[in-house]
Design a protein around this motif. Structure first.
Motif, short mmCIF file in Angstrom:
data_model
loop_
_atom_site.label_atom_id
_atom_site.label_comp_id
_atom_site.label_asym_id
_atom_site.label_seq_id
_atom_site.Cartn_x
_atom_site.Cartn_y
_atom_site.Cartn_z
N VAL A 3 -13.70 20.51 5.78
CA VAL A 3 -14.99 20.27 6.44
C VAL A 3 -15.27 18.78 6.45
N LEU A 4 -16.15 18.38 7.34
CA LEU A 4 -16.56 16.98 7.43
C LEU A 4 -17.62 16.68 6.37
N GLY A 5 -17.42 15.63 5.61
CA GLY A 5 -18.38 15.21 4.60
C GLY A 5 -19.34 14.16 5.14
N PRO A 6 -20.11 13.55 4.23
CA PRO A 6 -21.07 12.52 4.66
C PRO A 6 -20.38 11.42 5.45
N ASN A 7 -21.06 10.92 6.46
CA ASN A 7 -20.48 9.89 7.32
C ASN A 7 -21.57 9.03 7.92
N ARG A 8 -21.21 7.87 8.33
CA ARG A 8 -22.14 6.96 9.01
C ARG A 8 -21.32 5.91 9.75
N TYR A 9 -21.97 5.20 10.65
CA TYR A 9 -21.28 4.15 11.40
C TYR A 9 -22.30 3.10 11.80
N GLY A 10 -21.81 1.94 12.20
CA GLY A 10 -22.75 0.89 12.60
C GLY A 10 -22.05 -0.40 12.96
N LYS A 11 -22.85 -1.44 13.12
CA LYS A 11 -22.35 -2.77 13.46
C LYS A 11 -22.56 -3.69 12.27
N LEU A 37 -26.03 3.86 11.08
CA LEU A 37 -26.73 5.06 11.55
C LEU A 37 -25.99 6.31 11.08
N SER A 38 -26.76 7.36 10.81
CA SER A 38 -26.17 8.66 10.48
C SER A 38 -27.08 9.75 11.00
N GLY A 39 -26.53 10.96 11.09
CA GLY A 39 -27.31 12.08 11.62
C GLY A 39 -26.41 13.17 12.14
N ASP A 40 -26.71 13.65 13.36
CA ASP A 40 -25.93 14.74 13.95
C ASP A 40 -24.69 14.18 14.64
N MET A 41 -23.70 13.84 13.83
CA MET A 41 -22.50 13.18 14.33
C MET A 41 -21.25 14.03 14.14
N THR A 42 -21.41 15.33 13.97
CA THR A 42 -20.25 16.18 13.68
C THR A 42 -19.25 16.20 14.82
N GLU A 43 -19.73 16.40 16.04
CA GLU A 43 -18.82 16.60 17.17
C GLU A 43 -17.97 15.38 17.49
N VAL A 44 -18.50 14.19 17.28
CA VAL A 44 -17.69 13.02 17.58
C VAL A 44 -16.48 12.96 16.65
#
Length: 286
Positions: A3-11, A37-44
């Motif tokens: 499963v996908l765990g905690p994640n985030r991305y940004g500049k 930023l983090s949130g509903d990013m599962t599908e990407v």
């Protein structure tokens, strides 16, 4: 099962310099801004669907646009402004983290347009905005201080590998990295920062130190005493060792005058000082 765990991305590390011109008197604000930023990013992650992803290039552009539209005052205000924008305008974003470093420039000469990069420390802040509220941690790093006396180190534990001798008078020097969490937001961020900085310096200067740990606690306690809006202080203090040089080989005495400043290895003292009733930090320190 995977499963996908905690994640985030940004500049990371968007460098922005704002020059404000009031006639011949100019002002420079020089920042290094990182947005996450983090949130509903599962599908990407699972399918490559980018529909929820605000490009990191857009985040960079937002920093520049907001610097122009809103100006840059206290870095805490600017960080909150950006974080609120990302959470408030992007349905998929549930949490925005904005970290800022500020570099100080001082006027050079009598005109209003020449500046020299100040040798002072770097001011820092991290702002979080999500559905549970807003949190800000302010701070500084690179604040180098030294007491040439009023510092001892003795009565410590020893074993068969101990060679350090006790001392009743030593140089105490460190490079302060400090961050402090706000129980509530101050009316003026700049004033709060200056008061906290002054408290750190005053406590370092005024404390007769029996250990750097004792000094750390005194510094954190002084910040809490002077700043009611602050509920927790974290400090990292490397011990910048100064060793008295043996000059006897040259027929010279050295009565606490000539020292070797060692850069490594060094002792590293870290600790937290907080109010007993400090509210839960949540993700403030992340």
């Amino acid at each position: 099962m995977v499963v996908l765990g905690p994640n985030r991305y940004g500049k990371a590390e968007t460098r922005v310099v704002q020059v404000t011109r009031h006639g011949d008197a100019h002002r420079v604000k020089d920042l290094n801004v990182s947005t996450t930023l983090s949130g509903d990013m599962t599908e990407v992650h699972l399918s490559g669907d980018n529909s929820a992803v605000l490009p990191t290039d857009t985040q960079k552009n937002t920093v520049y646009a907001f610097a122009k539209k809103h100006g840059i005052g206290a870095i805490e205000d600017f960080a909150l402004l950006l974080a609120r924008h990302f959470v408030g305008t992007q349905p998929a974003v549930r949490h925005a983290r904005v970290a800022i470093e500020e570099y100080t420039w001082e006027r050079n000469g009598s005109n209003g347009h020449s500046f020299v990069r100040a040798g002072r420390e770097t001011r820092t802040c991290v702002a979080h905005v999500d559905g549970s509220g807003e949190r800000v941690v302010s701070g500084l790093r690179g604040l180098v201080v030294m007491n040439t006396t009023n510092s001892e180190f003795r009565g410590f534990a020893s074993d068969e590998y101990t060679t350090l001798t006790e001392t009743r008078d030593r140089i105490l020097a460190t490079e302060v990295a400090a961050s402090w969490r706000h129980a509530y937001f101050p009316t003026y961020w700049d004033k709060s920062h200056e008061t906290a900085r002054w408290a750190l310096l005053a406590a370092f200067a005024d404390t007769y130190s029996l250990s750097l740990q004792q000094t750390l606690y005194a510094m954190g306690s002084r910040v809490l005493a002077e700043c009611p809006e602050i509920c927790e202080v974290r400090l990292s203090l490397p011990n910048k060792h100064h060793f008295e040089v043996d000059l006897s080989h040259f027929g010279l005495d050295n009565d606490g005058e000539i020292f070797f400043a060692a850069d490594r290895p060094y002792g590293l003292i870290e600790g937290t000082v907080l109010r007993e009733d400090a509210p839960d930090a949540g993700p403030a320190w992340e």
